[in-house]
Enzyme design. Sequence first.
Site, short mmCIF file in Angstrom:
data_model
loop_
_atom_site.label_atom_id
_atom_site.label_comp_id
_atom_site.label_asym_id
_atom_site.label_seq_id
_atom_site.Cartn_x
_atom_site.Cartn_y
_atom_site.Cartn_z
N VAL A 144 -12.02 -23.82 -13.24
CA VAL A 144 -12.42 -24.47 -12.00
C VAL A 144 -13.18 -23.48 -11.13
O VAL A 144 -12.86 -22.28 -11.11
CB VAL A 144 -11.18 -25.00 -11.23
CG1 VAL A 144 -10.24 -23.87 -10.84
CG2 VAL A 144 -11.60 -25.81 -10.00
N ASP B 71 -11.86 -19.74 -15.41
CA ASP B 71 -10.46 -20.15 -15.39
C ASP B 71 -10.32 -21.67 -15.34
O ASP B 71 -9.23 -22.20 -15.12
CB ASP B 71 -9.71 -19.52 -14.22
CG ASP B 71 -10.42 -19.74 -12.89
OD1 ASP B 71 -11.32 -20.60 -12.83
OD2 ASP B 71 -10.08 -19.05 -11.91
N SER C 158 0.84 -1.19 0.00
CA SER C 158 0.00 0.00 0.00
C SER C 158 0.88 1.25 0.00
O SER C 158 1.68 1.43 -0.91
CB SER C 158 -0.96 -0.02 1.18
OG SER C 158 -1.95 0.97 1.05
N ASP D 31 -16.59 -17.38 -11.85
CA ASP D 31 -15.69 -18.28 -11.13
C ASP D 31 -15.12 -19.38 -12.01
O ASP D 31 -13.94 -19.71 -11.94
CB ASP D 31 -16.42 -18.88 -9.92
CG ASP D 31 -15.49 -19.61 -8.97
OD1 ASP D 31 -14.28 -19.66 -9.24
OD2 ASP D 31 -15.96 -20.12 -7.95
N HIS E 298 -6.63 -6.01 -0.66
CA HIS E 298 -5.60 -5.07 -0.22
C HIS E 298 -4.93 -5.66 1.01
O HIS E 298 -5.04 -5.14 2.13
CB HIS E 298 -6.23 -3.71 0.08
CG HIS E 298 -5.26 -2.57 0.02
ND1 HIS E 298 -4.61 -2.19 -1.14
CD2 HIS E 298 -4.82 -1.71 0.98
CE1 HIS E 298 -3.82 -1.16 -0.89
NE2 HIS E 298 -3.92 -0.86 0.38
N ASP F 173 -8.49 -6.15 -5.19
CA ASP F 173 -8.17 -4.99 -4.35
C ASP F 173 -9.28 -3.94 -4.44
O ASP F 173 -9.59 -3.45 -5.52
CB ASP F 173 -6.85 -4.37 -4.82
CG ASP F 173 -6.23 -3.44 -3.79
OD1 ASP F 173 -6.98 -2.81 -3.01
OD2 ASP F 173 -4.99 -3.34 -3.75
#
EC number: 3.1.1.-
Length: 553
Positions: A281, A279, A207, A276, A482, A444
């Site tokens: 899976v 990708d 950060s 979900d 984050h 993030d």
Amino acid sequence: MEDIMTSLLVATSRVVVTISLAYVPVKSAFAAPQNAAGLCSAIAASSIPASRISLPTTGAKIQSATLIGGSDPANQNGEYCKVIGQIKPVDPKAPDIIWQVNLPSVWNGKMLQYGGGGYNGSIPPTTDKTTLGLDVVPTPLTQGYVTFGSDSGHQAPNADDASFAKNDEAMLNYGYMHIKKVLDVAKVLVTERYEKPVTRVYFQGGSTGGREGLTAASRWPESYDGILTNYPTANFVGLRLWGAGLARAVYDDKSAGWIPPKLVERISKEALKSCDGLDGVEDGLVGNMQQCRAQSAVLVQSLACKSDVTGNPDDCLTQAQIERTLKIYHEGYSLPYQLANGINTYPGYNSLEGIMMQLGSEPQMRTPPVSGPNAHHSSRSFEFLQNFVQRDQPLNLLSFDIREPGKLKDRIVELSDVIGATRTDWSTFSDRGGKIIWLQGNDDPSVSPLGNAKLFESIVAKMGADKVKGFMRFFLVPGLAHGGGRFSPTWDNLAALDNWVEHDVPPSNPVVVDATKSSTKGRSRPLCEYPSWPKYKGDGDVAIASSFSCADD
């Protein structure tokens, strides 16, 4: 305000010249051979003159030097001398820089500087592991690194308080000066304590600490050998302007853009459900973010209210919520003027790809705004605009137009260079062998992953892909927020950096272990160099990194 800042910067350059001309090596007050306890005690009685710090100060004082025994049950870092002190300002109204340097009795010849967080105001945990480091790996201090850090030049009860920035010297210290001042002090202590040269200097943080790491290497490339930067607030001013723009979108016009927490959660769940498996899976992580973003319009349409609804319903999205809040959250903004290094945009977030938007629990903005009840970014943006920009004049956040800031524009542009790490030419750092490992989470909610990806692309465009690959690796991590998130990637990042610097062995799809406190803790994934992402091969244990390959299709 600009005149005051310019005057201080001019004075700074004069003092630096005076220091360089007047420098005389100072005989050590504690260099005589002694045992560790004696050497630590000698440090406590010493001070550091301004001539040994390359930026303007009135010297540094030692507050305490305590030998922490290796057999102390509260200490897991081996024997070391814990030194705490202050760097005194030039302006008597400016706060001190409070710092801590940890000097291990068995030193490996290397130093590791720790970055802070938020608006800082306290010393980071310099005896802990690195950000996103493995718990099972000994801390850097245990490994023999001299570790050190500071509060960046002011003291505050929390990292949300930016009132210090009304003082020019404190503001400049926060922006970048504290980094080098504290390094200089730490090097003096190291030289006097060990009487042998430093071999490597590294920086690590996340950060604000990530921004500080990039700042260290870009401003003082000759002083640093390697940087671990995680989710850095590189475009600091751009982020704060985004928060101000979000506040207007959410709270203007009787808070027509505010989205209730129940609906925010539903948006996140529906997005995750839709994306979900892209990708290969369904594991609670969105790896193929590009394809997921391509589906966002369909998601919004499915959640839109079927009639002309006003107010803030919690079961569907109104036009005001879509056209105001979701637009700036997902797409960001563009400016009719340029910030430092030619930047005039701040891309948005993956707010329609599964992250939880942070829009607050209350439909009205408090005065001043407060994180939690109000949108997260609104409070820190208010702190920035009030204390760094507006300063003595009261600020109405909802009246501030980020695209047309009027007489404040020049100040904003100036600050974007003082507090930012958006330079794209890293030739000096890379040519002397410096290395950077950069992690950014796709989930993030605080720093735009699209913004940092765009900055990396700008560096590649400036320097060329081959040269960038020789000194910088940028990894976008599915599930990482984050810090924490659905997937918290931990690995021996300091060893990876050191191996690259010392032996020219770069990290190649390293394996990271999920430290999230949930049922998925312990699963592993490969880190994939941007723009690739971890794709399931189609068979194998989904909890093991070897079942995934890095894809960019």
